[in-house]
Design an enzyme around this catalytic site. Structure first.
Site, PDB file in Angstrom:
ATOM      1  N   SER A 137       0.829  -1.213   0.000  1.00  0.00           N
ATOM      2  CA  SER A 137       0.000   0.000   0.000  1.00  0.00           C
ATOM      3  C   SER A 137       0.858   1.255   0.000  1.00  0.00           C
ATOM      4  O   SER A 137       1.959   1.282   0.578  1.00  0.00           O
ATOM      5  CB  SER A 137      -0.902   0.002   1.235  1.00  0.00           C
ATOM      6  OG  SER A 137      -1.541   1.249   1.402  1.00  0.00           O
ATOM      7  N   TYR A 160      -2.165   0.392   9.892  1.00  0.00           N
ATOM      8  CA  TYR A 160      -2.331  -0.359   8.644  1.00  0.00           C
ATOM      9  C   TYR A 160      -1.050  -0.302   7.809  1.00  0.00           C
ATOM     10  O   TYR A 160      -0.533  -1.331   7.364  1.00  0.00           O
ATOM     11  CB  TYR A 160      -3.507   0.210   7.857  1.00  0.00           C
ATOM     12  CG  TYR A 160      -3.592  -0.279   6.435  1.00  0.00           C
ATOM     13  CD1 TYR A 160      -3.800  -1.628   6.158  1.00  0.00           C
ATOM     14  CD2 TYR A 160      -3.481   0.603   5.362  1.00  0.00           C
ATOM     15  CE1 TYR A 160      -3.881  -2.082   4.854  1.00  0.00           C
ATOM     16  CE2 TYR A 160      -3.560   0.154   4.059  1.00  0.00           C
ATOM     17  CZ  TYR A 160      -3.757  -1.189   3.800  1.00  0.00           C
ATOM     18  OH  TYR A 160      -3.827  -1.639   2.510  1.00  0.00           O
ATOM     19  N   LYS A 164       1.797  -3.330   6.649  1.00  0.00           N
ATOM     20  CA  LYS A 164       2.209  -3.576   5.264  1.00  0.00           C
ATOM     21  C   LYS A 164       3.726  -3.458   5.121  1.00  0.00           C
ATOM     22  O   LYS A 164       4.362  -4.265   4.428  1.00  0.00           O
ATOM     23  CB  LYS A 164       1.512  -2.588   4.330  1.00  0.00           C
ATOM     24  CG  LYS A 164       0.027  -2.844   4.150  1.00  0.00           C
ATOM     25  CD  LYS A 164      -0.226  -4.169   3.448  1.00  0.00           C
ATOM     26  CE  LYS A 164      -1.690  -4.369   3.112  1.00  0.00           C
ATOM     27  NZ  LYS A 164      -1.931  -5.658   2.430  1.00  0.00           N
TER      28      LYS A 164
END
Length: 315
Positions: A137, A160, A164
């Site tokens: 991402s 988040y 990643k």
């Protein structure tokens, strides 16, 4: 023919990627837990697959399961061997993706996004499968208002993005440990939007949607009264966040390009941004949506969400 395992294959990106690869005559193994998807999506993929008139009637095999369960992963690889279709490449899409939710439920995100990925890598290695396309991402770049390229500063500010980045680092370590075997691409997605040209596969949400485009559609369909814009004091020309929106079918094509790239080399490790290079603010996207659909979209401004940034645009 390449045999592809797609984890999280019934999600927004996964479902569109699956049908695109089926169109290109790949054999697809899907594993999905239904955490953020449904059996309805599987039915739609099967229906679209039938419309292709593909001569290979066994080109789509589904397993319900969670990547946190090693035995489930092992069973997928064992079955592939049993049907004489050993998995050549894994496209790893399974995971949670909400920035705001990742701040509220940090342990769950680390459990699914990181530990689940670690399990997958271990089982791949057990089965001599070393080619992987990882769903990363743009959030790993953190606060960075410049145009982003793959060597831009990486410093995620939300949980988040941190999960990643942790998986990317794990994959890099795995590659370094055996550079003659591992063949890895990290695809750093920007903001996928849109739907399949059939109209059957879009960005459905089985909880409260977090992304902008499905909420826009809900407001347009009178399923919501208004759209919330999180913050009106961002460092952008109209004071609303700017994102690089890329159509989901282009994302699907990007996975085919990644497969072709992996197939042309014996090993390697690379990270690639997947976007358009064009930034669009939230207000600009609303205006475009209103013009195209001839539909007024009501919106309100609310507080910024934890973990959000002003601008994400790739080069």
């Amino acid at each position: 023919m390449k045999n592809i395992l797609i984890t999280g294959g019934l999600g927004f990106i996964g479902s569109n990627t699956c049908i695109y690869l089926l169109e290109k005559n790949f054999k697809i193994f899907i594993i999905d837990s239904f955490l953020n998807s449904s059996e309805d999506i599987l039915k739609k993929i099967k229906y679209l697959n039938l419309q292709l008139n593909n001569t290979n009637k066994n080109n789509l095999i589904f397993f319900e399961g969670d990547i946190r369960d090693k035995d489930t992963l092992r069973n997928v690889f064992k079955y592939a061997l049993k049907v004489d279709a050993p998995i050549d490449i894994v496209i790893h899409l399974a995971g949670l993706k909400s920035v705001s939710e990742s701040e509220r439920n940090k342990m769950l995100y680390w459990d699914i996004n990181y530990k689940g990925s670690k399990n997958l890598i271990e089982i791949m290695e057990e089965n001599n499968c070393f080619s992987l396309i990882f769903s990363s991402s743009a959030t790993i770049y953190g606060v960075n208002n410049t145009i982003l390229c793959e060597d831009s500063i990486i410093k995620p500010i939300n949980n988040y993005g941190k999960t990643k980045l942790a998986v990317e680092k794990l994959l890099e370590e795995k590659y370094i440990s055996n550079p003659k075997l591992w063949n890895i691409i990290n695809l750093r997605y920007f903001n996928p939007i849109g739907g399949h040209s059939s109209g059957l596969l879009g960005e459905d949400s089985y909880k409260n949607p977090n992304n902008l485009f499905p909420v826009l559609c809900m407001v347009a369909n009178n399923d919501r009264k208004y759209l919330e814009i999180y913050g009106q004091d961002w460092e952008t020309p109209d004071r609303t966040p700017i994102r690089d929106y890329i159509h989901i079918e282009d994302i699907a094509k990007g996975h085919l390009c990644a497969i072709n790239y992996l197939s042309q080399r014996l090993s390697g490790f690379i990270s690639i941004n997947l976007g358009t290079g064009k930034g669009t603010s939230v207000l600009e996207l609303i205006k475009i949506f209103e013009k195209v659909n001839n539909k007024k979209i009501d919106f309100i401004f609310s507080q910024r969400r934890n973990g959000d940034v002003a601008k994400y645009v790739t080069s």
